[in-house]
Design a protein around this motif. Structure first.
Motif, PDB file in Angstrom:
ATOM      1  N   THR A   1       0.793  -1.366   0.149  1.00  0.00           N
ATOM      2  CA  THR A   1       0.083   0.092  -0.029  1.00  0.00           C
ATOM      3  C   THR A   1       0.789   1.061  -0.057  1.00  0.00           C
ATOM      4  OG1 THR A   1       0.069   0.053   2.294  1.00  0.00           O
ATOM      5  CG2 THR A   1      -1.854  -1.093   1.246  1.00  0.00           C
ATOM      6  N   PHE A   2       0.225   2.412  -0.307  1.00  0.00           N
ATOM      7  CA  PHE A   2       1.000   3.719  -0.030  1.00  0.00           C
ATOM      8  C   PHE A   2      -0.062   4.497   0.506  1.00  0.00           C
ATOM      9  CE2 PHE A   2      -0.644   4.312  -4.415  1.00  0.00           C
ATOM     10  CZ  PHE A   2      -0.978   5.801  -4.232  1.00  0.00           C
ATOM     11  N   SER A   3       0.368   5.375   1.063  1.00  0.00           N
ATOM     12  CA  SER A   3      -0.651   6.571   1.768  1.00  0.00           C
ATOM     13  C   SER A   3      -0.024   7.925   1.538  1.00  0.00           C
ATOM     14  CB  SER A   3      -0.566   6.463   3.225  1.00  0.00           C
ATOM     15  OG  SER A   3       0.669   6.512   3.778  1.00  0.00           O
ATOM     16  N   LEU A   4      -1.079   8.912   1.379  1.00  0.00           N
ATOM     17  CA  LEU A   4      -0.875  10.250   1.183  1.00  0.00           C
ATOM     18  C   LEU A   4      -1.855  11.204   1.903  1.00  0.00           C
ATOM     19  CD1 LEU A   4      -3.100  11.611  -0.945  1.00  0.00           C
ATOM     20  CD2 LEU A   4      -1.824   9.675  -2.630  1.00  0.00           C
ATOM     21  N   THR A   5      -1.610  12.481   1.902  1.00  0.00           N
ATOM     22  CA  THR A   5      -2.280  13.438   2.509  1.00  0.00           C
ATOM     23  C   THR A   5      -3.061  14.302   1.650  1.00  0.00           C
ATOM     24  OG1 THR A   5      -1.089  13.553   4.376  1.00  0.00           O
ATOM     25  CG2 THR A   5      -2.605  15.370   4.123  1.00  0.00           C
ATOM     26  N   ARG A   6      -4.377  14.415   1.494  1.00  0.00           N
ATOM     27  CA  ARG A   6      -4.914  14.963   0.120  1.00  0.00           C
ATOM     28  C   ARG A   6      -4.677  16.766   0.121  1.00  0.00           C
ATOM     29  NH1 ARG A   6      -6.240  12.348  -4.252  1.00  0.00           N
ATOM     30  NH2 ARG A   6      -7.339  10.399  -3.802  1.00  0.00           N
ATOM     31  N   ALA A   7      -4.487  16.989  -0.969  1.00  0.00           N
ATOM     32  CA  ALA A   7      -4.196  18.508  -1.240  1.00  0.00           C
ATOM     33  C   ALA A   7      -5.245  19.549  -0.651  1.00  0.00           C
ATOM     34  CB  ALA A   7      -3.698  18.916  -2.474  1.00  0.00           C
TER      35      ALA A   7
ATOM     36  N   ARG B   1      -8.050  19.729   2.265  1.00  0.00           N
ATOM     37  CA  ARG B   1      -8.706  19.585   3.446  1.00  0.00           C
ATOM     38  C   ARG B   1      -7.889  18.694   4.390  1.00  0.00           C
ATOM     39  NH1 ARG B   1     -12.242  23.567   3.580  1.00  0.00           N
ATOM     40  NH2 ARG B   1     -13.725  23.622   1.932  1.00  0.00           N
ATOM     41  N   GLY B   2      -6.795  18.044   3.750  1.00  0.00           N
ATOM     42  CA  GLY B   2      -5.580  17.546   4.263  1.00  0.00           C
ATOM     43  C   GLY B   2      -6.025  16.229   4.927  1.00  0.00           C
ATOM     44  N   ARG B   3      -7.005  15.482   4.181  1.00  0.00           N
ATOM     45  CA  ARG B   3      -7.631  14.083   4.528  1.00  0.00           C
ATOM     46  C   ARG B   3      -6.661  12.781   4.289  1.00  0.00           C
ATOM     47  NH1 ARG B   3     -11.666  10.331   2.874  1.00  0.00           N
ATOM     48  NH2 ARG B   3     -11.858  11.408   1.046  1.00  0.00           N
ATOM     49  N   GLY B   4      -5.978  11.940   5.275  1.00  0.00           N
ATOM     50  CA  GLY B   4      -5.426  10.939   4.636  1.00  0.00           C
ATOM     51  C   GLY B   4      -6.019   9.863   4.067  1.00  0.00           C
ATOM     52  N   GLN B   5      -5.280   9.080   3.069  1.00  0.00           N
ATOM     53  CA  GLN B   5      -5.942   8.304   2.227  1.00  0.00           C
ATOM     54  C   GLN B   5      -5.089   7.257   1.961  1.00  0.00           C
ATOM     55  OE1 GLN B   5      -8.354   9.977  -0.661  1.00  0.00           O
ATOM     56  NE2 GLN B   5      -9.508   8.044  -1.087  1.00  0.00           N
ATOM     57  N   CYS B   6      -5.454   5.947   1.924  1.00  0.00           N
ATOM     58  CA  CYS B   6      -4.224   4.735   1.644  1.00  0.00           C
ATOM     59  C   CYS B   6      -4.804   4.064   0.208  1.00  0.00           C
ATOM     60  CB  CYS B   6      -4.280   3.987   2.805  1.00  0.00           C
ATOM     61  SG  CYS B   6      -3.173   2.677   2.786  1.00  0.00           S
TER      62      CYS B   6
ATOM     63  N   HIS C   1     -20.429   8.162  -5.620  1.00  0.00           N
ATOM     64  CA  HIS C   1     -20.010   8.120  -4.135  1.00  0.00           C
ATOM     65  C   HIS C   1     -18.586   7.319  -4.087  1.00  0.00           C
ATOM     66  CE1 HIS C   1     -23.250   9.892  -1.806  1.00  0.00           C
ATOM     67  NE2 HIS C   1     -24.076   9.127  -2.363  1.00  0.00           N
ATOM     68  N   GLU C   2     -18.495   6.273  -4.771  1.00  0.00           N
ATOM     69  CA  GLU C   2     -17.419   5.625  -4.907  1.00  0.00           C
ATOM     70  C   GLU C   2     -16.153   6.388  -5.613  1.00  0.00           C
ATOM     71  OE1 GLU C   2     -18.925   1.147  -5.104  1.00  0.00           O
ATOM     72  OE2 GLU C   2     -18.735   2.204  -7.084  1.00  0.00           O
ATOM     73  N   ILE C   3     -16.618   7.306  -6.533  1.00  0.00           N
ATOM     74  CA  ILE C   3     -15.740   8.079  -7.416  1.00  0.00           C
ATOM     75  C   ILE C   3     -14.868   9.055  -6.298  1.00  0.00           C
ATOM     76  CG2 ILE C   3     -15.177   9.541  -9.413  1.00  0.00           C
ATOM     77  CD1 ILE C   3     -17.164   7.805 -10.916  1.00  0.00           C
ATOM     78  N   ALA C   4     -15.859   9.543  -5.717  1.00  0.00           N
ATOM     79  CA  ALA C   4     -15.660  10.626  -4.621  1.00  0.00           C
ATOM     80  C   ALA C   4     -14.761  10.278  -3.767  1.00  0.00           C
ATOM     81  CB  ALA C   4     -16.980  11.266  -4.143  1.00  0.00           C
ATOM     82  N   ASP C   5     -14.926   9.321  -3.165  1.00  0.00           N
ATOM     83  CA  ASP C   5     -13.926   8.519  -2.257  1.00  0.00           C
ATOM     84  C   ASP C   5     -12.616   8.269  -2.619  1.00  0.00           C
ATOM     85  OD1 ASP C   5     -16.009   8.755  -0.282  1.00  0.00           O
ATOM     86  OD2 ASP C   5     -16.613   6.698  -0.488  1.00  0.00           O
ATOM     87  N   PHE C   6     -12.683   7.862  -4.062  1.00  0.00           N
ATOM     88  CA  PHE C   6     -11.713   7.440  -4.737  1.00  0.00           C
ATOM     89  C   PHE C   6     -10.572   8.529  -4.873  1.00  0.00           C
ATOM     90  CE2 PHE C   6      -8.915   5.957  -8.284  1.00  0.00           C
ATOM     91  CZ  PHE C   6      -8.081   5.002  -7.876  1.00  0.00           C
ATOM     92  N   LEU C   7     -11.203   9.764  -5.391  1.00  0.00           N
ATOM     93  CA  LEU C   7     -10.523  10.865  -5.722  1.00  0.00           C
ATOM     94  C   LEU C   7     -10.479  11.844  -4.426  1.00  0.00           C
ATOM     95  CD1 LEU C   7     -12.313  11.667  -9.117  1.00  0.00           C
ATOM     96  CD2 LEU C   7     -10.072  10.594  -8.687  1.00  0.00           C
ATOM     97  N   GLY C   8     -10.617  11.528  -3.180  1.00  0.00           N
ATOM     98  CA  GLY C   8     -10.708  12.291  -2.316  1.00  0.00           C
ATOM     99  C   GLY C   8     -11.418  13.566  -2.126  1.00  0.00           C
ATOM    100  N   HIS C   9     -12.725  13.332  -2.884  1.00  0.00           N
ATOM    101  CA  HIS C   9     -13.662  14.469  -2.734  1.00  0.00           C
ATOM    102  C   HIS C   9     -14.652  14.216  -1.578  1.00  0.00           C
ATOM    103  CE1 HIS C   9     -12.411  17.121  -5.982  1.00  0.00           C
ATOM    104  NE2 HIS C   9     -12.392  15.869  -6.965  1.00  0.00           N
ATOM    105  N   ARG C  10     -15.376  15.239  -0.955  1.00  0.00           N
ATOM    106  CA  ARG C  10     -16.343  15.099  -0.102  1.00  0.00           C
ATOM    107  C   ARG C  10     -17.818  15.518  -0.775  1.00  0.00           C
ATOM    108  NH1 ARG C  10     -14.059  17.724   5.673  1.00  0.00           N
ATOM    109  NH2 ARG C  10     -12.328  16.310   5.979  1.00  0.00           N
ATOM    110  N   ASN C  11     -17.485  16.281  -1.604  1.00  0.00           N
ATOM    111  CA  ASN C  11     -19.019  16.900  -2.255  1.00  0.00           C
ATOM    112  C   ASN C  11     -19.142  16.085  -3.532  1.00  0.00           C
ATOM    113  OD1 ASN C  11     -21.135  18.687  -3.250  1.00  0.00           O
ATOM    114  ND2 ASN C  11     -20.115  20.520  -2.609  1.00  0.00           N
ATOM    115  N   LEU C  12     -20.286  15.657  -4.086  1.00  0.00           N
ATOM    116  CA  LEU C  12     -20.681  15.019  -5.125  1.00  0.00           C
ATOM    117  C   LEU C  12     -20.737  15.810  -6.357  1.00  0.00           C
ATOM    118  CD1 LEU C  12     -23.195  12.276  -4.197  1.00  0.00           C
ATOM    119  CD2 LEU C  12     -20.919  12.052  -4.602  1.00  0.00           C
ATOM    120  N   ARG C  13     -21.233  17.234  -6.031  1.00  0.00           N
ATOM    121  CA  ARG C  13     -21.230  18.114  -6.917  1.00  0.00           C
ATOM    122  C   ARG C  13     -19.830  18.649  -7.566  1.00  0.00           C
ATOM    123  NH1 ARG C  13     -23.874  23.557  -5.065  1.00  0.00           N
ATOM    124  NH2 ARG C  13     -23.516  24.208  -7.260  1.00  0.00           N
ATOM    125  N   THR C  14     -18.604  18.384  -6.678  1.00  0.00           N
ATOM    126  CA  THR C  14     -17.422  18.421  -7.313  1.00  0.00           C
ATOM    127  C   THR C  14     -16.872  17.439  -8.178  1.00  0.00           C
ATOM    128  OG1 THR C  14     -16.647  19.536  -5.379  1.00  0.00           O
ATOM    129  CG2 THR C  14     -14.863  18.693  -6.753  1.00  0.00           C
TER     130      THR C  14
END
Length: 308
Positions: free
Chosen positions: A175-181, A183-188, A270-283
């Motif tokens: 795995t690899f992890s990063l901090t989203r640009a 809102r700063g949320r971590g993701q793996c 919803h799955e695409i939003a989670d994968f790309l690190g978005h919180r808002n479906l409008r984005t």
């Protein structure tokens, strides 16, 4: 001689620091957004320092005069960004009682026409051609292949690719992890075989030997971490080298192609939003609005439900 001189301070520097601390601590804006706000507001306050002694003395005429000055050398999109930054600062200033004038309600932003995209986005077949063309053994080719795989297969932003470090990868867990640009949320993420082979080849044969722990380094001496602009330039140059027409043609083009391919293969918003690190479906909708086939399936489904 290489050290930058400390920025000049004035009577507004304290308010700028409080504002930037709030945007990072409470609103969790990205580092890039805060750096942009710092540079733009600092220029405004340096211009304002000779006119007013405090924030309470600032008048609406000062803001209008500054924006008129910027119009002499900047386009309407830049003026709109400058006005938005001033709006946000004075909204915070009014909320904290730094000044009593509601300037954020009176700043006029130029109306901008929404860009129209006419089918010049990268298709997934174009991404496959791009990946197939990355076969060189030079250091620049090995680095470019690893970067482009991260942008295409995971939809990473250029700033997220640039901030990856050697310890971001857990090779035992795969795995690899990063901090989203934003809102700063971590993701793996799981390390796909293509990415594992590409990164390992870059580490052994392409990455310069130095003590810096950043994954991607500049090839010229002194070796230092790459910047997001260089990541986008590398992607853009490889795309244009194949004669592919895409706008934009940087790392964001691959992010859009990744989102569109996920939609085409059946992933939900919803799955695409989670994968790309978005919180808002409008984005997310700005990435998938160009997939006409998927939109057609949605409209037919809604019609069938209505008729039934």
């Amino acid at each position: 001689m290489l050290l930058k001189p400390p920025p000049a301070t004035n009577q507004f520097s304290g308010f700028l620091k409080l504002y930037l601390d709030e945007t990072g601590r409470e609103r969790r804006l990205s580092l890039t957004t805060r750096d942009t706000a710092r540079s733009r507001l600092r220029r405004f306050f340096e211009w304002l320092a000779s006119r007013r002694a405090s924030l309470e003395d600032v008048k609406m005429e000062d803001i209008d005069a500054y924006l008129d000055l910027k119009r002499q050398s900047c386009n309407s999109r830049t003026i709109s960004s400058e006005a938005a930054m001033l709006q946000d600062f004075f909204r915070a200033a009014n909320r904290h009682g730094w000044c009593s004038n509601n300037f954020h309600q009176r700043v006029i932003r130029p109306r901008l026409s929404r860009p129209r995209y006419v089918g010049n986005r990268l298709r997934w077949d174009d991404v496959r051609k791009l990946l197939a063309s990355l076969k060189g053994n030079a250091s620049c080719d090995l680095r470019a292949r690893a970067m482009i795989l991260l942008c295409a297969l995971y939809g990473l932003r250029s700033s997220e690719v640039a901030r990856l470090r050697l310890d971001s990868f857990d090779w035992e867990e795969g795995t690899f992890s990063l901090t989203r640009a934003k809102r700063g949320r971590g993701q793996c993420y799981p390390v796909l075989p293509e990415l594992r082979d590409s990164v390992m080849e870059y580490l052994h044969r392409g990455r310069p030997q130095c003590d810096d722990r950043a994954l991607f380094l500049s090839l010229a001496i002194p070796h230092r971490p790459v910047c997001p602009a260089l990541v986008s330039y590398i992607v853009r140059s490889r795309i244009s080298g194949l004669g592919l027409m895409a706008s934009p043609a940087g790392a964001h083009a691959l992010r859009h192609a990744c989102a569109t391919e996920l939609l085409r293969t059946g992933s939900s918003l919803h799955e695409i939003a989670d994968f790309l690190g978005h919180r808002n479906l409008r984005t997310v909708s700005c990435y998938v609005r160009h997939d006409e086939a998927a939109l057609r399936r949605v409209s037919l489904f809604q019609m069938e439900v209505t008729v039934a």
